[in-house]
Design a protein around this motif. Structure first.
Motif, PDB file in Angstrom:
ATOM      1  N   LEU A 272     -11.808   6.253   7.717  1.00 33.65           N
ATOM      2  CA  LEU A 272     -10.897   5.663   9.106  1.00 33.65           C
ATOM      3  C   LEU A 272     -10.062   4.353   8.224  1.00 33.65           C
ATOM      4  N   LEU A 273     -10.815   3.736   7.298  1.00 36.24           N
ATOM      5  CA  LEU A 273     -10.496   3.070   6.271  1.00 36.24           C
ATOM      6  C   LEU A 273      -9.188   2.868   4.908  1.00 36.24           C
ATOM      7  N   VAL A 274      -9.721   4.347   4.886  1.00 40.43           N
ATOM      8  CA  VAL A 274      -8.867   5.337   3.700  1.00 40.43           C
ATOM      9  C   VAL A 274      -7.923   5.622   4.134  1.00 40.43           C
ATOM     10  N   ASP A 275      -8.008   6.563   5.259  1.00 37.12           N
ATOM     11  CA  ASP A 275      -6.711   6.973   6.104  1.00 37.12           C
ATOM     12  C   ASP A 275      -5.867   5.449   5.984  1.00 37.12           C
ATOM     13  N   PHE A 276      -5.865   3.875   6.644  1.00 42.62           N
ATOM     14  CA  PHE A 276      -5.222   2.835   6.600  1.00 42.62           C
ATOM     15  C   PHE A 276      -5.084   3.031   5.514  1.00 42.62           C
ATOM     16  N   LEU A 277      -5.597   2.612   4.217  1.00 38.65           N
ATOM     17  CA  LEU A 277      -5.585   2.046   3.122  1.00 38.65           C
ATOM     18  C   LEU A 277      -4.079   3.307   2.599  1.00 38.65           C
ATOM     19  N   ILE A 278      -4.063   4.874   2.834  1.00 35.53           N
ATOM     20  CA  ILE A 278      -3.192   5.658   1.599  1.00 35.53           C
ATOM     21  C   ILE A 278      -1.745   5.042   3.032  1.00 35.53           C
ATOM     22  N   GLN A 279      -2.015   4.795   4.378  1.00 34.25           N
ATOM     23  CA  GLN A 279      -0.340   4.464   4.836  1.00 34.25           C
ATOM     24  C   GLN A 279       0.318   3.336   4.758  1.00 34.25           C
ATOM     25  N   LYS A 280      -0.821   2.540   4.570  1.00 40.43           N
ATOM     26  CA  LYS A 280      -0.355   1.322   4.514  1.00 40.43           C
ATOM     27  C   LYS A 280      -0.200   0.667   3.072  1.00 40.43           C
ATOM     28  N   ALA A 281      -0.213   0.937   2.279  1.00 33.20           N
ATOM     29  CA  ALA A 281      -0.830   1.151   0.934  1.00 33.20           C
ATOM     30  C   ALA A 281       0.133  -0.070   0.538  1.00 33.20           C
ATOM     31  N   SER A 282       2.295  -0.085   0.898  1.00 34.06           N
ATOM     32  CA  SER A 282       2.459  -0.664   0.181  1.00 34.06           C
ATOM     33  C   SER A 282       3.843  -2.185   0.885  1.00 34.06           C
ATOM     34  N   VAL A 283       2.553  -1.813   2.540  1.00 36.00           N
ATOM     35  CA  VAL A 283       2.846  -3.199   3.202  1.00 36.00           C
ATOM     36  C   VAL A 283       1.222  -4.366   2.622  1.00 36.00           C
TER      37      VAL A 283
ATOM     38  N   LEU B  58       0.388  -4.139  -0.299  1.00 41.20           N
ATOM     39  CA  LEU B  58       0.512  -5.151  -1.293  1.00 41.20           C
ATOM     40  C   LEU B  58       1.842  -5.956  -1.634  1.00 41.20           C
ATOM     41  N   GLN B  59       3.027  -5.641  -0.565  1.00 43.54           N
ATOM     42  CA  GLN B  59       4.173  -6.669  -0.802  1.00 43.54           C
ATOM     43  C   GLN B  59       3.698  -7.939  -0.209  1.00 43.54           C
ATOM     44  N   PRO B  60       4.185  -8.504   0.046  1.00 44.99           N
ATOM     45  CA  PRO B  60       5.108  -9.690   0.634  1.00 44.99           C
ATOM     46  C   PRO B  60       4.957  -9.299   2.436  1.00 44.99           C
ATOM     47  N   PRO B  61       4.314  -9.943   3.432  1.00 46.82           N
ATOM     48  CA  PRO B  61       3.919 -10.716   3.376  1.00 46.82           C
ATOM     49  C   PRO B  61       2.203 -10.842   2.735  1.00 46.82           C
ATOM     50  N   VAL B  62       1.880  -9.502   2.971  1.00 46.53           N
ATOM     51  CA  VAL B  62       0.268  -9.329   2.787  1.00 46.53           C
ATOM     52  C   VAL B  62       0.178  -9.843   1.390  1.00 46.53           C
ATOM     53  N   ASN B  63       0.812  -9.223   0.795  1.00 43.91           N
ATOM     54  CA  ASN B  63       0.596  -8.966  -1.185  1.00 43.91           C
ATOM     55  C   ASN B  63      -1.616  -9.301  -1.180  1.00 43.91           C
ATOM     56  N   GLY B  64      -1.772  -8.180   0.169  1.00 46.61           N
ATOM     57  CA  GLY B  64      -3.294  -8.592  -0.927  1.00 46.61           C
ATOM     58  C   GLY B  64      -4.896  -9.165  -0.181  1.00 46.61           C
ATOM     59  N   ASP B  65      -3.882  -9.632   0.713  1.00 44.82           N
ATOM     60  CA  ASP B  65      -4.473 -10.936   1.555  1.00 44.82           C
ATOM     61  C   ASP B  65      -5.776 -10.616   2.414  1.00 44.82           C
ATOM     62  N   PHE B  66      -6.815 -10.910   1.811  1.00 48.08           N
ATOM     63  CA  PHE B  66      -8.207 -10.157   2.526  1.00 48.08           C
ATOM     64  C   PHE B  66      -7.794 -10.345   4.521  1.00 48.08           C
TER      65      PHE B  66
ATOM     66  N   LEU C 197      -4.539  -6.474  10.629  1.00 47.82           N
ATOM     67  CA  LEU C 197      -3.817  -5.952  10.279  1.00 47.82           C
ATOM     68  C   LEU C 197      -4.909  -4.270  10.980  1.00 47.82           C
ATOM     69  N   PHE C 198      -5.808  -4.451   9.556  1.00 48.65           N
ATOM     70  CA  PHE C 198      -6.805  -2.971   9.825  1.00 48.65           C
ATOM     71  C   PHE C 198      -7.292  -2.820  11.359  1.00 48.65           C
ATOM     72  N   ASN C 199      -7.474  -3.890  12.540  1.00 50.31           N
ATOM     73  CA  ASN C 199      -8.086  -4.213  13.144  1.00 50.31           C
ATOM     74  C   ASN C 199      -6.928  -4.385  14.487  1.00 50.31           C
ATOM     75  N   SER C 200      -5.699  -4.165  14.066  1.00 53.64           N
ATOM     76  CA  SER C 200      -4.825  -4.056  15.035  1.00 53.64           C
ATOM     77  C   SER C 200      -4.360  -2.446  15.815  1.00 53.64           C
ATOM     78  N   TRP C 201      -4.585  -2.208  13.901  1.00 52.36           N
ATOM     79  CA  TRP C 201      -4.897  -0.577  13.370  1.00 52.36           C
ATOM     80  C   TRP C 201      -5.013   0.596  14.273  1.00 52.36           C
TER      81      TRP C 201
ATOM     82  N   LYS D 222      -8.920 -10.608  -2.849  1.00 52.51           N
ATOM     83  CA  LYS D 222      -7.432 -10.099  -2.339  1.00 52.51           C
ATOM     84  C   LYS D 222      -7.747  -8.749  -3.127  1.00 52.51           C
ATOM     85  N   ILE D 223      -6.496  -8.272  -2.375  1.00 48.55           N
ATOM     86  CA  ILE D 223      -6.079  -6.540  -2.659  1.00 48.55           C
ATOM     87  C   ILE D 223      -5.470  -6.443  -4.046  1.00 48.55           C
ATOM     88  N   SER D 224      -5.959  -6.328  -5.226  1.00 43.11           N
ATOM     89  CA  SER D 224      -4.748  -6.243  -6.173  1.00 43.11           C
ATOM     90  C   SER D 224      -3.662  -5.078  -6.676  1.00 43.11           C
TER      91      SER D 224
END
Ligand code: SAH
Length: 516
Positions: A8-19, A21-29, A35-39, A87-89
């Protein structure tokens, strides 16, 4: 408590990669967690919430299954957890997709090599050998290397790597289209067109005064007098390039072509034949536009997208390079240098002595990267020594095969003592072991037309940009006004003034002026 499957997390990361990495999330854990919990809530699991530590463990697990799929930078303890946060870079979606397929059990189904389950237990080298020699029609085995034939190994090693293939494909998709006009091979067409165009003396004068002038005024004349030629010839003048013979009063009836053609210094008094190249009005058909292609994968030397970093506007400094403080310029990924070698020829600019050129502190300009040095005649040896002195090793030699106005190789150049020179040489030096160079995209030969004295072909810039990327800092030493380009700093004494954009360079230059 934790019952969330990592797929599920893999799916989430694939779908939301650009969100992510980009502002305002900027990879912040912490934001990622929310985001993940609401997803998860929106999806299927409204009652399940993952904690920060669980999220971290899941990402570590993903990376252990598919190494370096998610790049994590360590940060200090956070308000939500006593442990360090991360932080996810970067997110490598290709690796995540591969993992997704494996988790779905697709890997066995889609296995290209069609290994049977049982045979997997065998020695992997033998497996590879079998695989490769199955593909190979000639099963000749000369020498065995770990169970593999030498021939098979060599073939395998010569295959371009995925990285090379990717870089080539990206170069193909992003290299701008340059129009190539077909040249009409029918001499009669050029003669008829020349008769119409050059019927008046003032036109001949205008054309020869500025042989590179655009053909618009000649096309106007052709349109006006189109009844004087067949419709076929008129149509051809719109679609193909024609080299129109220019007749001067002193031209002989059939004198043959001038060896220098449009670069002849004495065109008006020369007995031989010169041409005006009339390009057509219709643009050649363009292949489908490439810049609209969604380039979702990253190649070394290039930014993921141009939004992350813009290519800097052209920058230049008019100066005597012998007195410029090179360390102030910063470091560069690539350098092109076309030194004003003292080659004992009359040139329209001043030259430098070998010792002066060798003493330039070029070694201060790169920690690692490439340098391309134009050399000619005896300066080939001096150039090699200079590269060595500046800390480079010679990696390649390139040549530029010069074409004349009629797109034929040059037989009578202006240089050469024993043989006429129809090519020029470039030495390619490498410093360090830069892993970020895109290799094996271009060939070591440029075939291109000559222009003004000493002017070099623009293809070299395109090659360098494909090797080190458009965004990296690049320097040209001994450049002129027509050499300035985005992404490049150009220095030389025939440039007009100074134009700098990078704050670091502006500051350094101001310091320099103040110190003076
Ligand atoms: N590559 C250029 C041609 C370079 S010719 C092109 O494609 O057009 C060499 C240039 O170096 C000339 O413009 C010459 O004026 C310049 N030059 C000679 N000595 C120099 C010096 N000491 N400092 C800076 N530029 C110099």
């Amino acid at each position: 408590m934790m019952s969330v499957n990592i797929s599920l997390l893999v799916d989430f990361l694939i779908q939301k990669a650009s969100v992510i990495l980009q502002p305002p999330v900027n990879g912040d854990f912490c934001l990622l967690l929310k985001l993940f919990n609401s997803w998860l809530g929106d999806k299927i699991l409204p009652d399940i919430k993952v904690s920060l530590d669980e999220l971290h463990h899941m990402i570590v697990e993903i990376n252990s299954l598919s190494p370096r799929s998610v790049l994590l930078d360590e940060e200090g303890p956070s308000a939500l957890s006593s442990v360090k946060t991360f932080k996810i870079s970067w997110i490598f979606d290709v690796r995540l997709h591969a993992l997704r397929d494996r988790l779905d059990g697709k890997a066995i189904k889609e296995n290209n090599f069609k290994l049977k389950h049982k045979s997997r237990q065998k020695d992997p080298l033998k497996q590879l050998s079998k695989m490769l020699s199955d593909k190979n029609t000639t099963k000749k085995i000369d020498e065995q290397v770990g169970g593999l034939s030498m021939e098979v190994c060599t073939k395998f090693l010569q295959e371009p790597t995925a990285m090379v293939k990717l870089a080539r494909e990206k170069a193909r998709l992003t290299t701008p289209f340059k129009p190539i006009f077909k040249v009409c091979q029918n001499d009669k067409h050029s003669k008829v067109l020349a008769n119409v165009c050059f019927s008046k003396k003032d036109i001949v004068n205008a054309v020869t005064r500025n042989i590179h002038m655009p053909g618009t005024s000649l096309h106007k004349i052709l349109f006006q007098y189109r009844s004087l030629m067949s419709p076929e010839i008129y149509a051809c003048s719109q679609e193909k390039t024609h080299n129109l013979p220019i007749k001067f009063s002193n031209s002989e009836t059939s004198p043959g072509d001038c060896s220098y053609l449009d670069t002849c210094h004495k065109m008006r008094s020369c007995r031989y034949l010169h041409y005006y190249t009339l390009t057509p009005t219709k643009q050649p058909e363009k292949p489908p536009l490439n810049n609209k292609v969604d380039l979702s994968e990253y190649t070394i030397g290039q930014c993921y997208t141009s939004e992350f970093r813009e290519v800097s506007a052209p920058q230049w400094i008019s100066c005597d390079v012998r007195y410029l403080k090179f360390p102030l310029l910063g470091k560069f990924a690539a350098i092109i240098s076309d030194p004003a070698w003292d080659i004992h020829m009359s040139l329209p600019y001043g030259t430098c002595k070998d010792l002066e050129l060798m003493s330039l502190p070029v070694d201060k300009l790169q920690d690692e990267g490439i340098i391309i040095l134009w050399v000619t005649g005896r300066s080939i040896d001096v150039g090699r020594k200079a590269l060595h002195k500046w800390g480079y090793r010679m990696s390649n030699e390139m040549i530029w095969i010069k074409l004349n106005q009629l797109k034929r190789t040059i037989v009578t150049g202006r240089t050469g003592h024993w043989l006429n020179h129809s090519k020029e040489h470039l030495l390619v030096g490498v410093k360090g072991n830069p892993p970020w160079l895109n290799r094996l995209i271009d060939v070591d030969t440029i075939v291109s037309g000559t222009r003004e004295t000493s002017r070099k072909p623009d293809e070299v810039y395109d090659m360098v940009e494909r090797i080190v990327g458009k965004h990296s800092r690049k320097l040209e030493i001994f450049g002129r006004d027509h050499n300035v380009r985005p992404g490049w700093l150009t220095i030389g004494n025939q440039l007009t003034g100074v134009s700098l954009q990078e704050p670091m360079l502006l500051e350094a230059y101001d310091d320099l002026l103040e110190r003076k």
